[in-house]
Write a protein that holds these residues in place. Structure first.
Motif, mmCIF file in Angstrom:
data_model
loop_
_atom_site.group_PDB
_atom_site.id
_atom_site.type_symbol
_atom_site.label_atom_id
_atom_site.label_comp_id
_atom_site.label_asym_id
_atom_site.label_seq_id
_atom_site.Cartn_x
_atom_site.Cartn_y
_atom_site.Cartn_z
ATOM 1 N N ASP A 299 12.146 7.346 -2.789
ATOM 2 C CA ASP A 299 11.981 6.392 -1.693
ATOM 3 C C ASP A 299 11.490 7.101 -0.426
ATOM 4 O O ASP A 299 10.665 6.566 0.315
ATOM 5 C CB ASP A 299 13.304 5.682 -1.396
ATOM 6 N N ALA A 300 11.993 8.309 -0.181
ATOM 7 C CA ALA A 300 11.566 9.056 1.001
ATOM 8 C C ALA A 300 10.085 9.404 0.921
ATOM 9 O O ALA A 300 9.358 9.342 1.929
ATOM 10 C CB ALA A 300 12.404 10.322 1.152
ATOM 11 N N SER A 301 9.639 9.759 -0.262
ATOM 12 C CA SER A 301 8.222 10.065 -0.447
ATOM 13 C C SER A 301 7.374 8.812 -0.247
ATOM 14 O O SER A 301 6.316 8.856 0.412
ATOM 15 C CB SER A 301 7.981 10.645 -1.842
ATOM 16 N N ALA A 302 7.825 7.695 -0.783
ATOM 17 C CA ALA A 302 7.104 6.437 -0.598
ATOM 18 C C ALA A 302 7.017 6.078 0.883
ATOM 19 O O ALA A 302 5.984 5.604 1.369
ATOM 20 C CB ALA A 302 7.804 5.320 -1.366
ATOM 21 N N ARG A 303 8.086 6.327 1.614
ATOM 22 C CA ARG A 303 8.119 6.029 3.045
ATOM 23 C C ARG A 303 7.096 6.888 3.800
ATOM 24 O O ARG A 303 6.372 6.387 4.671
ATOM 25 C CB ARG A 303 9.532 6.287 3.569
ATOM 26 N N ALA A 304 7.037 8.162 3.453
ATOM 27 C CA ALA A 304 6.079 9.057 4.114
ATOM 28 C C ALA A 304 4.645 8.607 3.851
ATOM 29 O O ALA A 304 3.794 8.626 4.747
ATOM 30 C CB ALA A 304 6.293 10.492 3.640
ATOM 31 N N ILE A 305 4.358 8.205 2.629
ATOM 32 C CA ILE A 305 3.013 7.736 2.286
ATOM 33 C C ILE A 305 2.702 6.436 3.021
ATOM 34 O O ILE A 305 1.601 6.248 3.561
ATOM 35 C CB ILE A 305 2.886 7.545 0.764
ATOM 36 N N ALA A 306 3.673 5.538 3.053
ATOM 37 C CA ALA A 306 3.458 4.252 3.716
ATOM 38 C C ALA A 306 3.160 4.443 5.202
ATOM 39 O O ALA A 306 2.276 3.778 5.759
ATOM 40 C CB ALA A 306 4.686 3.359 3.528
ATOM 41 N N PHE A 307 3.874 5.354 5.848
ATOM 42 C CA PHE A 307 3.610 5.604 7.266
ATOM 43 C C PHE A 307 2.262 6.287 7.478
ATOM 44 O O PHE A 307 1.597 6.062 8.497
ATOM 45 C CB PHE A 307 4.734 6.430 7.893
ATOM 46 N N ALA A 308 1.840 7.125 6.536
ATOM 47 C CA ALA A 308 0.519 7.748 6.652
ATOM 48 C C ALA A 308 -0.568 6.670 6.645
ATOM 49 O O ALA A 308 -1.551 6.753 7.391
ATOM 50 C CB ALA A 308 0.302 8.735 5.514
ATOM 51 N N ILE A 309 -0.372 5.656 5.828
ATOM 52 C CA ILE A 309 -1.328 4.536 5.784
ATOM 53 C C ILE A 309 -1.229 3.717 7.065
ATOM 54 O O ILE A 309 -2.231 3.416 7.724
ATOM 55 C CB ILE A 309 -1.048 3.643 4.564
ATOM 56 N N ALA A 310 -0.005 3.363 7.444
ATOM 57 C CA ALA A 310 0.213 2.467 8.582
ATOM 58 C C ALA A 310 -0.223 3.092 9.907
ATOM 59 O O ALA A 310 -0.593 2.375 10.837
ATOM 60 C CB ALA A 310 1.690 2.076 8.657
ATOM 61 N N ASN A 311 -0.172 4.414 10.000
ATOM 62 C CA ASN A 311 -0.538 5.082 11.241
ATOM 63 C C ASN A 311 -1.988 5.539 11.285
ATOM 64 O O ASN A 311 -2.428 6.086 12.305
ATOM 65 C CB ASN A 311 0.368 6.298 11.472
ATOM 66 N N SER A 312 -2.717 5.345 10.212
ATOM 67 C CA SER A 312 -4.105 5.807 10.175
ATOM 68 C C SER A 312 -4.999 4.965 11.087
ATOM 69 O O SER A 312 -5.148 3.759 10.861
ATOM 70 C CB SER A 312 -4.650 5.744 8.750
ATOM 71 N N PRO A 313 -5.631 5.561 12.092
ATOM 72 C CA PRO A 313 -6.561 4.793 12.919
ATOM 73 C C PRO A 313 -7.715 4.207 12.104
ATOM 74 O O PRO A 313 -8.201 3.119 12.413
ATOM 75 C CB PRO A 313 -7.061 5.821 13.940
ATOM 76 N N LEU A 314 -8.132 4.920 11.067
ATOM 77 C CA LEU A 314 -9.243 4.416 10.259
ATOM 78 C C LEU A 314 -8.832 3.191 9.452
ATOM 79 O O LEU A 314 -9.602 2.233 9.320
ATOM 80 C CB LEU A 314 -9.759 5.518 9.329
#
Length: 410
Positions: A299-314
């Motif tokens: 779950d922690a890994s999924a959270r990190a990936i989700a935030f990488a997507i959500a915070n991407s300016p692109l």
């Protein structure tokens, strides 16, 4: 800060929140803003309240956050004083002096101990104020105390918010009605790390501080700590939950109390509602985005990936342009640095898979385009590795964000 147009994602109206017994409140003016707007919320608990909370982990957090951190372990509250317009962050000894004067005045007016006073502030960082600036307005604030006018209170501690944020719930616990009412502010500088900008929740339930803290600590992770607007963590992030015990029911003192489950879920829903309203009011936001990541190592890994997507300016600008550019989502997954099974990876917009088994697939372009034109965007990514899962929420990135923040101090 100039008046801003109301977010297109705003609710139709401020909710009708229940009256919570055991508290009085007022919205008054310190004068941090030009004009006549109120910028001070004062809440008093005449018979005391349990208190629990979550605070920012920022290394440059405000003097008010430091004060609350020192008082929270004691678990009791008699007063809450919140100002907008100046965050009292990065203000050194002047910030401590402002708090000392505010607490001293509150104790004198309310008849309480210093550890029963909680403080919060939001606004410009790094501008010291005179020690008595807030304290001198407290007699007027105390004189104006009454049953809460929830919308007026929410507006009193707003900054770049385009609408006041409130959420509430009523539930029956063994024949006794329990009421919950919550307020929040936040629009930019949102990437909470323990809480959101400012959020205050009040209930008339009688709950021991340790039990209340356990609920707050658990629910903050899937509510306020699961949102981001711009990846910037505020110096002022504060979530406080107060339980007055004024509904007359017997207290909940242990985790195994059978009444706790229903209350816990109601509290979680209020916190989530408030958190999503913050995202809906993201500076310049036109779209609310839910990012779900499945199939991760944990779950922690999924959270990190989700935030990488959500915070991407692109990713965020593509969605602002109503472009289902799944390649940018793939990019964001890759930069997260988390384990994935590339050949099993899949990306979905709305109900349509745009990539599966590690590559592009044919999909209904018209359906995806229609989804992207809506106000609520759903992205799901399966990284094909395990059972880890997480959901986070964000908003798109538009020209409005630049305009608002370019003008913030003007």
């Amino acid at each position: 800060m100039k008046d801003l147009p109301i977010s297109p994602l705003a609710p139709d109206a401020f909710p009708d929140l229940p009256n919570v017994a055991g508290m009085q409140a007022s919205a008054t003016r310190v004068g941090f803003y030009a004009g006549t707007r109120n910028d001070l919320m004062t809440v008093i608990f005449p018979h005391g309240a349990s208190v629990a909370g979550a605070l920012t982990r920022s290394a440059t957090r405000s003097a008010d956050v430091d004060w609350c951190a020192a008082q929270l372990p004691k678990g009791r509250a008699r007063a809450l004083v919140v100002n907008a317009g100046n965050s009292n962050a990065f203000t050194g000894p002047a910030g401590v002096a402002k708090n000392a004067a505010t607490v001293k005045q509150t104790c004198a007016l309310v008849g309480c101990a210093p550890h029963e006073v909680f403080l919060a502030a939001t606004g410009v960082i790094g501008v010291p104020v005179a020690p008595n600036r807030v304290a001198d307005t407290l007699p007027q604030a105390i004189a104006a105390l009454a049953a809460p006018d929830w919308e007026a209170l929410a507006r009193a501690f707003s900054t770049t918010d385009t609408f006041p944020k409130g959420a509430g719930a009523c539930l029956d616990l063994d024949g006794v009605e329990v009421r919950i009412a919550g307020l929040a502010k936040g629009s930019g500088m949102i990437a909470p790390n323990m809480a959101t900008m400012l959020a205050f929740v009040f209930t008339d339930a009688d709950i021991a501080p340790s039990v209340l803290q356990s609920l707050v600590s658990a629910h903050v992770e899937t509510t306020f700590n699961a949102i981001t607007v711009d990846s910037d963590t505020s110096t002022s992030d504060t979530l406080l939950v107060f339980a007055t015990g004024a509904n007359g029911a017997s207290p909940i003192t242990t985790q195994d109390d059978p009444r706790l489950g229903a209350f816990s879920e109601a509290l979680r829903q209020v916190l989530l509602d408030l958190a999503l309203q913050v995202v809906r009011d993201g500076e310049g936001a036109q779209k609310l985005i839910q990012v779900t990541v499945e199939g991760a190592h944990s779950d922690a890994s999924a959270r990190a990936i989700a935030f990488a997507i959500a915070n991407s300016p692109l990713v965020k600008t593509a969605i602002a342009g109503e472009d289902a550019n799944w390649g940018r989502v793939v990019m964001a997954v890759g930069k997260a640095g988390e384990p994935i099974a590339v050949d099993n990876m899949a990306v979905r917009f709305g109900g349509e898979w745009t990539a599966r088994h590690g590559g592009a697939v044919d999909y209904d372009v018209a359906q995806v385009d229609a989804h992207m034109k809506g106000q609520e965007i759903d992205i799901l990514v399966n990284v094909g590795l395990g059972n880890g899962r997480a959901i986070v929420w964000t908003c798109d990135l538009t020209h409005g964000y630049i305009k608002i923040n370019g003008d913030y101090r003007s």
